[in-house]
Design an enzyme around this catalytic site. Structure first.
Site, PDB file in Angstrom:
ATOM      1  CE  LYS A 202      10.884 -59.421 -81.018  1.00  0.00           C
ATOM      2  NZ  LYS A 202      12.079 -60.366 -79.949  1.00  0.00           N
ATOM      3  CD  GLU A 208       2.937 -71.192 -88.580  1.00  0.00           C
ATOM      4  OE1 GLU A 208       3.618 -70.013 -88.552  1.00  0.00           O
ATOM      5  OE2 GLU A 208       3.673 -72.780 -88.455  1.00  0.00           O
ATOM      6  N   GLY A 266      10.219 -63.823 -77.663  1.00  0.00           N
ATOM      7  CA  GLY A 266       8.396 -64.313 -77.839  1.00  0.00           C
ATOM      8  C   GLY A 266       8.119 -65.416 -76.474  1.00  0.00           C
ATOM      9  NE  ARG A 267      12.904 -68.914 -75.237  1.00  0.00           N
ATOM     10  CZ  ARG A 267      13.533 -68.871 -76.223  1.00  0.00           C
ATOM     11  NH1 ARG A 267      12.932 -68.864 -77.360  1.00  0.00           N
ATOM     12  NH2 ARG A 267      14.795 -68.309 -76.520  1.00  0.00           N
ATOM     13  CD  GLU A 352      10.567 -71.333 -79.356  1.00  0.00           C
ATOM     14  OE1 GLU A 352      10.388 -71.754 -80.505  1.00  0.00           O
ATOM     15  OE2 GLU A 352      10.501 -69.821 -79.096  1.00  0.00           O
ATOM     16  CG  HIS A 383      -7.650 -92.069 -64.118  1.00  0.00           C
ATOM     17  ND1 HIS A 383      -8.289 -93.483 -62.845  1.00  0.00           N
ATOM     18  CD2 HIS A 383      -7.805 -90.938 -63.050  1.00  0.00           C
ATOM     19  CE1 HIS A 383      -8.526 -92.875 -62.082  1.00  0.00           C
ATOM     20  NE2 HIS A 383      -8.349 -91.184 -62.168  1.00  0.00           N
ATOM     21  CE  LYS A 503       9.391 -70.004 -87.173  1.00  0.00           C
ATOM     22  NZ  LYS A 503       9.694 -68.449 -86.676  1.00  0.00           N
TER      23      LYS A 503
END
Ligand code: F6P
Length: 545
Positions: A202, A208, A266-267, A352, A383, A503
């Site tokens: 965005k 990254e 974003g999320r 977030e 398990h 960041k």
């Protein structure tokens, strides 16, 4: 909270005290209609999503009081305001309009003089055309979608969830991490001439994503035997961003680019062009079904009575568990391989959004907010960590998600899978008393190890079958739950300032590690920190040898 809401809140707290002596065993024995009372269906159609929250530690009075709180806080009215473009992300002065991404094209919604729904549909038309062209061309056999956080988790979730059920026209892989082992492992197995990179960001400022796009470009140039600036590379890149101009500046030249807008967090961007990889893989019609499922739940949230409003009720029960009963984590366990990415996705969506401790007016929050969200898939999780869920000292509310009809023919295995899901929620709720084992196990010492306290809350979501529409509905249900929690907590669920400091420090330390600059001044810089300095020195030394 305003005075009236505070009064309701005090009553909610009093109910927690009242219920502290009771248990799910008692509540179920006292009220044989409990499972009917405390369950709802999102739809009665063939896509039914049945939600059973009867194994939560609530009773009629608690639910009534929570709903009274919702009415007093005007949660559905606030949801409508969000849906109508009010700038509820006040710290960034933004509207919050992920619901517009799936709004019907007959509607209009003017925000800052622009019809955002028309904008969305223009973009959707271009996406459809582009996706169909890639599907019919058949030049690209593989899509590598590069992005992180919301620009990665949503499309990856859709791809994993729908792959068994829908034919995939292209293979899709998702790369988020700046750890280049990830992209290297994908590129190693890719054929450059058949690979399309979709770069999703965005902001187009995310290190990254920029780093991975750069690696992809160099790899492509090398494999195709062309210069890094060769025009043919652009055909292998697509950009999805609110700032396509920054992509060009960063050297990501794409023949095609698609928009998202500042009013999509974003999320909350799963219903946007960020999901281009699965749109191409399954085709635009499947994505339309997914959007229809989301839209149906948007309408349900807006129009249902509070008593029947599933995201509202589930959001309120979340608040009950975290802020009233004090549980600090929440586990999501789909008994569905298709939803193996769900816990990752929900971690960002919930934590977030609601991992905040400052209220709208700048004061500290009065209550516990986001829990730690985690999970895994059943039965693997049984398990691995279920021992702690059953007998650990912390109580973790669990959400089970399963589907009645599998998308395969192994019906016996599927029955066993779902039997396990039901068994786990039963064991968590009712446990096992000493009387129930004493006959088989004579020694008291040993018996105590086998007692299970029970009374551990869970919700079970049972859907008929995993379709695109069901998936869309489930995701919208989670989105709106987060909204409900945020209103009760009194926070802004739509900013993420907490991510910023890490960041900016990372970018400073990158320079320091590479020796390209001395550290600059940030708030944390002045903090004496022998630990980080020694780590940097050691790292540099390791790199030299
Ligand atoms: O982690 C912070 C964050 O801004 C998320 O909110 C977002 O989903 C992610 O980074 C990626 O951001 P972008 O799409 O701008 O690259």
């Amino acid at each position: 909270m305003a005075e009236e809401s505070l009064k309701v809140w005090q009553r909610v707290l009093a109910h927690a005290k009242r219920l502290s002596d009771t248990s799910l065993r008692i509540l179920f024995s006292q009220d044989l209609t409990r499972s009917v009372k405390f369950s709802r269906s999102l739809w009665d159609s063939k896509d039914e999503i049945y939600v059973d929250f009867s194994k939560q530690l609530i009773d009629d009075q608690v639910l009534d009081e929570l709903l009274a709180l919702a009415k007093d806080l005007q949660i559905t009215e606030q949801f409508n305001e969000m849906r109508n473009g009010v700038k509820i992300n006040w710290s960034e002065q933004q509207a919050v309009l992920h619901t517009a991404l799936r709004a019907d094209n007959k509607q209009t919604l003017i925000v800052d003089g622009v019809d955002v729904i028309a904008q969305v549909h223009t973009e959707l038309d271009s996406l459809r055309k582009f996706a169909n062209s890639i599907r019919t061309d058949k030049k690209f056999k593989k899509i590598v979608s590069i992005g992180i956080g919301g620009s990665d988790l949503g499309p990856a979730l859709i791809f994993d969830a729908l792959s068994p059920n829908y034919e995939t026209a292209v293979e899709c892989t998702f790369i988020g991490n700046i750890d280049a082992h990830e992209i290297e492992s994908v590129l190693k197995k890719s054929d450059a001439s058949e690979t399309l990179f979709i770069v999703c960001s965005k902001s187009f400022n995310t290190v990254e994503t920029l780093a991975n796009a750069k690696i992809a470009r160099s790899w492509l140039a090398e494999k195709l035997g062309v210069d890094r600036n060769d025009k043919t590379l652009a055909d292998h890149f697509v950009v999805v961003s609110a700032h396509p101009e920054r992509a060009i500046k960063a050297g990501v030249i794409a023949a095609n680019s698609f928009n998202i807008w500042p009013w999509v967090g974003g999320r909350f961007s799963i219903s946007s062009a960020m999901s281009l990889a699965p749109i191409i893989a399954f085709g635009p019609d499947v994505f339309d079904e997914f959007l229809a499922g989301m839209r149906a739940v948007d309408d349900h949230m807006q129009n249902s009575t509070p008593e029947n409003n599933v995201p509202l009720i589930l959001g309120l029960i979340d608040v009950w568990n975290f802020s009233v009963l004090g549980h600090t984590s929440q586990a999501f366990i789909p008994y569905a391989f298709q939803l193996r990415s769900l816990a990752n996705y929900l971690q960002q969506l919930i934590m977030e959004s609601n991992g905040k401790s400052v209220q709208v007016d700048g004061s500290a929050t009065a209550m516990r907010t986001s829990p730690v969200v985690w999970g895994g898939v059943g039965t693997n999780a049984q398990h691995a960590f279920f021992q702690m869920l059953h007998q650990g000292t912390d109580v973790v509310p669990v959400e089970f998600i399963g589907f009645s009809q599998p998308v395969h023919e192994q019906h016996e295995a599927h029955d066993a899978l779902i039997a396990n899901m039901f068994a786990q929620s039963k064991a968590l709720a009712f446990g096992r008393t000493i009387e129930e084992i004493s006959l088989e196990q004579p020694s008291e010492k040993i018996i105590n190890h086998r007692v299970m306290a029970g009374n551990r809350p869970s919700t079970t979501v049972l859907a008929r079958v995993m379709t695109a529409r069901t998936l869309g509905a489930l995701i919208a249900m989670y989105e709106h739950r987060v909204f409900v929690q945020g209103v009760v907590f009194g926070i802004n669920s739509f900013d993420q300032w907490g991510v910023e400091l890490g960041k900016s420090l990372a970018s400073e330390l990158s320079n320091e590690i590479s020796g390209s600059s001395v550290p600059s001044q940030t708030s944390a810089k002045d903090q004496p920190d022998g630990s980080t300095q020694r780590l940097i020195d050691l790292y540099r030394q390791h790199r030299k040898n």
